[in-house]
Every structure is written in C-alpha cells, then in structure tokens.
Motif scaffolding. Structure first.
Motif, PDB file in Angstrom:
ATOM      1  N   UNK A  13       0.150  -0.820   0.248  1.00 46.41           N
ATOM      2  CA  UNK A  13      -0.192  -0.137  -0.014  1.00 46.41           C
ATOM      3  C   UNK A  13       0.373   1.059   0.305  1.00 46.41           C
ATOM      4  N   UNK A  14       1.997   1.005   0.402  1.00 47.99           N
ATOM      5  CA  UNK A  14       2.665   2.151   0.925  1.00 47.99           C
ATOM      6  C   UNK A  14       3.633   2.615  -0.480  1.00 47.99           C
ATOM      7  N   UNK A  15       3.812   1.876  -0.939  1.00 49.05           N
ATOM      8  CA  UNK A  15       4.422   2.081  -2.213  1.00 49.05           C
ATOM      9  C   UNK A  15       3.780   2.673  -3.670  1.00 49.05           C
ATOM     10  N   UNK A  16       2.143   2.808  -3.636  1.00 50.21           N
ATOM     11  CA  UNK A  16       1.164   2.257  -4.788  1.00 50.21           C
ATOM     12  C   UNK A  16       0.456   4.348  -3.708  1.00 50.21           C
ATOM     13  N   UNK A  17       0.400   4.162  -2.988  1.00 53.44           N
ATOM     14  CA  UNK A  17      -0.450   5.317  -1.781  1.00 53.44           C
ATOM     15  C   UNK A  17       0.469   6.888  -1.989  1.00 53.44           C
ATOM     16  N   UNK A  18      -0.081   7.842  -2.809  1.00 50.41           N
ATOM     17  CA  UNK A  18       0.774   8.990  -3.643  1.00 50.41           C
ATOM     18  C   UNK A  18       0.199  10.042  -1.745  1.00 50.41           C
ATOM     19  N   UNK A  19      -0.774   9.821  -0.740  1.00 53.34           N
ATOM     20  CA  UNK A  19      -1.309  11.181  -0.488  1.00 53.34           C
ATOM     21  C   UNK A  19      -0.164  11.037   1.780  1.00 53.34           C
ATOM     22  N   UNK A  20      -0.329   9.532   2.079  1.00 51.18           N
ATOM     23  CA  UNK A  20      -0.377   9.210   3.733  1.00 51.18           C
ATOM     24  C   UNK A  20       1.221  10.178   3.844  1.00 51.18           C
ATOM     25  N   UNK A  21       1.397  10.813   4.612  1.00 48.01           N
ATOM     26  CA  UNK A  21       2.213  11.374   4.711  1.00 48.01           C
ATOM     27  C   UNK A  21       2.548  11.178   6.719  1.00 48.01           C
ATOM     28  N   UNK A  22       1.451  10.285   7.277  1.00 52.79           N
ATOM     29  CA  UNK A  22       2.374   9.834   8.573  1.00 52.79           C
ATOM     30  C   UNK A  22       1.374   8.947   8.841  1.00 52.79           C
ATOM     31  N   UNK A  23       2.445   7.365   9.307  1.00 57.25           N
ATOM     32  CA  UNK A  23       2.022   5.847   9.414  1.00 57.25           C
ATOM     33  C   UNK A  23       2.533   5.664  10.862  1.00 57.25           C
ATOM     34  N   UNK A  24       1.762   5.203  11.820  1.00 57.81           N
ATOM     35  CA  UNK A  24       1.886   4.969  12.661  1.00 57.81           C
ATOM     36  C   UNK A  24       1.604   3.481  12.899  1.00 57.81           C
ATOM     37  N   UNK A  25       2.587   2.473  12.762  1.00 56.75           N
ATOM     38  CA  UNK A  25       2.267   0.985  13.339  1.00 56.75           C
ATOM     39  C   UNK A  25       3.062   0.604  13.992  1.00 56.75           C
ATOM     40  N   UNK A  26       3.747   1.723  15.873  1.00 55.21           N
ATOM     41  CA  UNK A  26       3.808   0.989  16.539  1.00 55.21           C
ATOM     42  C   UNK A  26       3.184   0.248  17.360  1.00 55.21           C
ATOM     43  N   UNK A  27       4.014  -0.689  18.279  1.00 53.80           N
ATOM     44  CA  UNK A  27       3.378  -1.417  19.050  1.00 53.80           C
ATOM     45  C   UNK A  27       2.562  -2.695  18.355  1.00 53.80           C
ATOM     46  N   UNK A  28       3.161  -3.015  17.010  1.00 53.76           N
ATOM     47  CA  UNK A  28       2.243  -3.940  16.666  1.00 53.76           C
ATOM     48  C   UNK A  28       3.482  -5.036  16.713  1.00 53.76           C
ATOM     49  N   UNK A  29       3.290  -6.362  15.693  1.00 49.77           N
ATOM     50  CA  UNK A  29       4.441  -7.548  15.686  1.00 49.77           C
ATOM     51  C   UNK A  29       4.654  -7.451  14.581  1.00 49.77           C
TER      52      UNK A  29
END
Length: 467
Positions: A227-243
C-alpha cells in the motif's frame, strides 16, 4: 465504568412523554445533575432492530418543522433509544467534538450519525473508547458518505475487529474528504490490515493513519508495505506496538523506498532490528521526504547504528530520530553523533537516545557539534557525578569572567620561569587559594582534563578548552 464523563442524560418515556420530546434546556439542566445511566442498546450492547440506514424521516420532519440541530439530535435519540449526551448539545457549534470515553455504544453512535449527517460545523470528531463495535461504526461510515465537513476521526479503542475494519475500508474506497483517521487499539489482525491496505492504495485524501497497538504481524506488514508503495497521499503512518518483525518491517521499508509523500514513520516496539537496518540505510541515502523516524523500543544495537549511519551520512531531510530503549551503548551513541556532526547538510534537530548511558567524550563532542548546529537537541542519560564534573570547566571560566580577569594571566602568575607550563600540584593549590567554587571531585576532573597524558604538568599554552 472508568474514565467515563458523567455527562449523559437518561430520559425515560412514559405515556405522556412519548408524545412530546424533552426540550433542549431540560436535557441540559438535567445533564449537570445526573450520573450516566446506560439503557439497553448502549455501550457494549447490540440492538437487533438497528440497521445502517440513517432515519430519513427525521430529516424530512426537521426540514418541515425547521428543527435546530439540538432538536434533531434529541429526536434521533428518542427514535433510536439512545441516551442523549448533554455535552453534545452544549458543543454543537464547536469544530472539535470531543466524545472520548462517553460510552456511546452502537445506538449512541447512530443518534450522533443522524445529527452529523447534515451538520457541517464539526471538523474533528473524537470517539475513543466508546465501545462502538462494528455496528456503531457502520452508522458513522454511512454518515461520512454525506457529511462534507469532518476531516479528522478518532476511532481508537472501540473493539472494531475485522468486521469494523471491513466497514471502514468500504468508506475509504470512496473517501475524498477524511484526512486523518486513528484506528489504534482495535484488535486488528493481518486480515484487517489487508482490508485497509487495499482500500488505501488508491486513496488520495487520508494524510494521517494510526494503526498502533494492534495485532498486525508479518503478513499485514507486507500488505501495508505494498500500500505504501502505491499510495501517494499518506504523510504520517503509525504502526508502533504491532508484531511486524523482519518480514513486515522489511516490506514497509521497501514501500518507503518507492513512496514520495511519507513524512513521519513510527515503528516503536515493532520488532525492528539489524536485519532491516541495512535496507533502511539504503533508503535514507536517497529519501528526500521523511522528516521523523521512530524506532524506539526495538532491537537496534551498536552495529545496527553503524549501518544506519551509512544512510544518515548523506541524508538531508530527516529532522527527528527516536532510538530510546534500544540495546545501544556509548559506542553507538558516539558513532551516531560523529555522523551527524560530519554531515554538514543533515537536517537532524532532535535525537532521542534517552536510555543510553553516555560518557564525557560524548558530551564534549556534543558541545563541539553545537558550535555549528546550535538547534540540535539530544536526549541522553548521564550519571549525576559525570554531569557534575562536566560543569567544572564552565565554573572555572565563569569565575574569571566575573572577576574581569584572564585565565591565561592566572596560569602565568603560577609560571614564574615563563616555561608555559605549571605543575598540577601548584594548580590545585592556586585554585583552592583563589576560592574557585569547585569541590574535590570536580577539581580532580579538571586536572585530568588539563593533563591528559598524566605527566603531573599542565602545558597551559596548548589548552584549546580555554579559548
């Protein structure tokens, strides 16, 4: 119920009240006196007769009778069986509607959705900890299809699960308005991450996405990386505290390599370590958008820092780097600081290594770095005794500044033969006689600093510290 605002109102219908809706003022006055009472269908409960269709007859009657937003909300509460929240009635004109921990439940969400369907004042909606579940989320997503004002939505800690993620994904597929969405603490698994990733591939509106504190693992990380490779809008991504571990983190960094919009990436406590750092270093060498990187509470050791510095040596955009609570020692800290000092084009202004016990050499190097980088802020840990010693040189200089005297004159007064050097014993005695406010430990540290080779002699003409 903990953390619930005591601001809801329970109105019970009797045969007479069923014919007449309570007035706004009566609800507001009762809201300041009564405690929360949840009726059937409120927080944590479902209502079998509820559907995702928002009652159109309320809008028809509101237009015909020219009802105010408050009256629309009260009518919606009566029709859905939800308990009115007086806070909503008091803040209908606020752009930020903070309903965190109000225990709305699915029915409370439905009544709110009916109100907000045509209410265009609210731009930021906070709904954390309301036990909305997938059902309550359906009502809100239906509302967002028509509401044109809400740009920020907090749905964290609402027990959404996979069904909730599917509902949100359907909305995001057609989203053109919502810019920020917080979905943390919702028990999202890899399947939920896959749904959201698919919906966000072609989404241009969402700028901030928070998926922290969920159960996303390697597979979900891989989907989000695509998704990150294709998305051209997201500026802030928080994936903390996952596995995410190795595969998931590697997929995200691979996505970052292609992405051209991401400014902040938070991967605290995500299993990030040395195997992925090399890839990250390669990305940082060319990336010109990322401004904040949070890798705290991971497995980044001194060797990983050395690899990371290969990217930091040429990076010109990263401003904030968080590496606290990693197995980094003073060696890694020095490597990091030297790299930042040597990269004259580095944009780094804040580095958090607050859990790293640094040495005197690090602090001295930091002072040198700040000569050319005065805005640089570092959080680090230093023993109180070392910190006190490091103050000694400043105290020594300040003493002579306050007396309008030269440090060089002080040394020359001890150098009767003009050899440009004095014994350490003579220096100690003169400092004590001059009543310079240094304790025994600080004085000993200052002597060692001036006599680095332990020759019992201070060659004061070569002391760069005094310039």
């Amino acid at each position: 119920m903990n953390n619930i605002h005591e601001d809801s109102v329970d109105f019970q219908s009797n045969s007479q009240e069923e014919k007449q809706q309570p007035s706004v003022q009566s609800v507001l006055s009762r809201g300041s006196q009564e405690e929360i009472k949840f009726t059937k269908g409120q927080a944590g409960q479902s209502h079998d007769e509820c559907s995702t269709d928002l009652e159109d007859d309320i809008f028809t009657s509101s237009r015909r009778l020219n009802l105010s937003p408050a009256e629309v909300y009260l009518k919606a509460c009566k029709q859905t069986g939800a308990v009115p929240v007086s806070y909503i009635l008091r803040h209908l004109d606020d752009a930020i509607l903070d309903l965190n921990y109000y225990g709305l439940g699915p029915l409370g969400a439905k009544a709110l959705a009916i109100l907000l369907k045509s209410h265009s004042v609210v731009t930021h909606l906070e709904l954390k900890g309301n036990s909305l579940q997938a059902e309550g989320t359906q009502y809100l997503m239906a509302m967002l299809c028509e509401n044109i004002s809400i740009q920020s939505l907090n749905l964290s800690d609402n027990k959404l699960g996979l069904k909730g993620a599917e509902v949100i994904s359907k909305m995001l597929s057609d989203n053109r308005k919502l810019k920020s969405i917080n979905l943390s603490e919702n028990d999202f698994s890899d399947a939920a991450a896959k749904c959201l990733a698919e919906a966000l591939k072609n989404d241009f509106a969402v700028k901030e996405l928070d998926l922290s504190y969920n159960r996303i693992c390697d597979a979900g990380g891989e989907d989000l990386g695509v998704m990150l490779a294709e998305n051209i809008g997201i500026e802030v991504l928080n994936l903390s505290w996952n596995h995410l571990l190795i595969r998931g983190n590697a997929a995200l960094i691979a996505g970052l390599k292609v992405n051209t919009t991401l400014k902040q990436l938070q991967l605290s406590n995500s299993g990030f370590g040395r195997p992925v750092v090399q890839l990250l270093a390669e990305v940082l060498q060319k990336n010109d958008t990322l401004a904040l990187l949070d890798l705290s509470i991971n497995c980044v050791d001194d060797e990983a820092v050395r690899l990371l510095c290969q990217g930091l040596a040429t990076n010109e955009t990263l401003e904030v780097l968080k590496l606290s609570r990693n197995p980094i020692t003073k060696i890694g800290a020095l490597t990091l600081l030297r790299t930042v000092k040597n990269n004259m084009k580095s944009a780094l202004e804040e580095i958090d290594i607050s859990s790293v016990l640094v040495c005197e050499t690090f602090v001295e190097l930091l002072e040198e770095t700040r000569v050319t980088r005065p805005a640089l802020r570092l959080q680090y840990y230093i023993l109180p005794s070392i910190a006190k010693n490091l103050l000694a040189l400043g105290i020594f200089k300040k003493f002579f500044e306050e007396q309008n005297k030269s440090i060089m004159d002080f040394f020359q007064s001890l150098d009767k033969e003009g050899t440009m050097k004095v014994s350490t014993s003579a220096f100690r005695k003169a400092v004590k006689e001059a009543n310079i406010p240094l304790d025994q430990r600080q004085l000993g540290w200052l002597v060692r600093k001036f006599d680095k080779n332990c020759t019992a002699t201070i060659v004061y003409s070569q002391l760069t510290e005094l310039s």
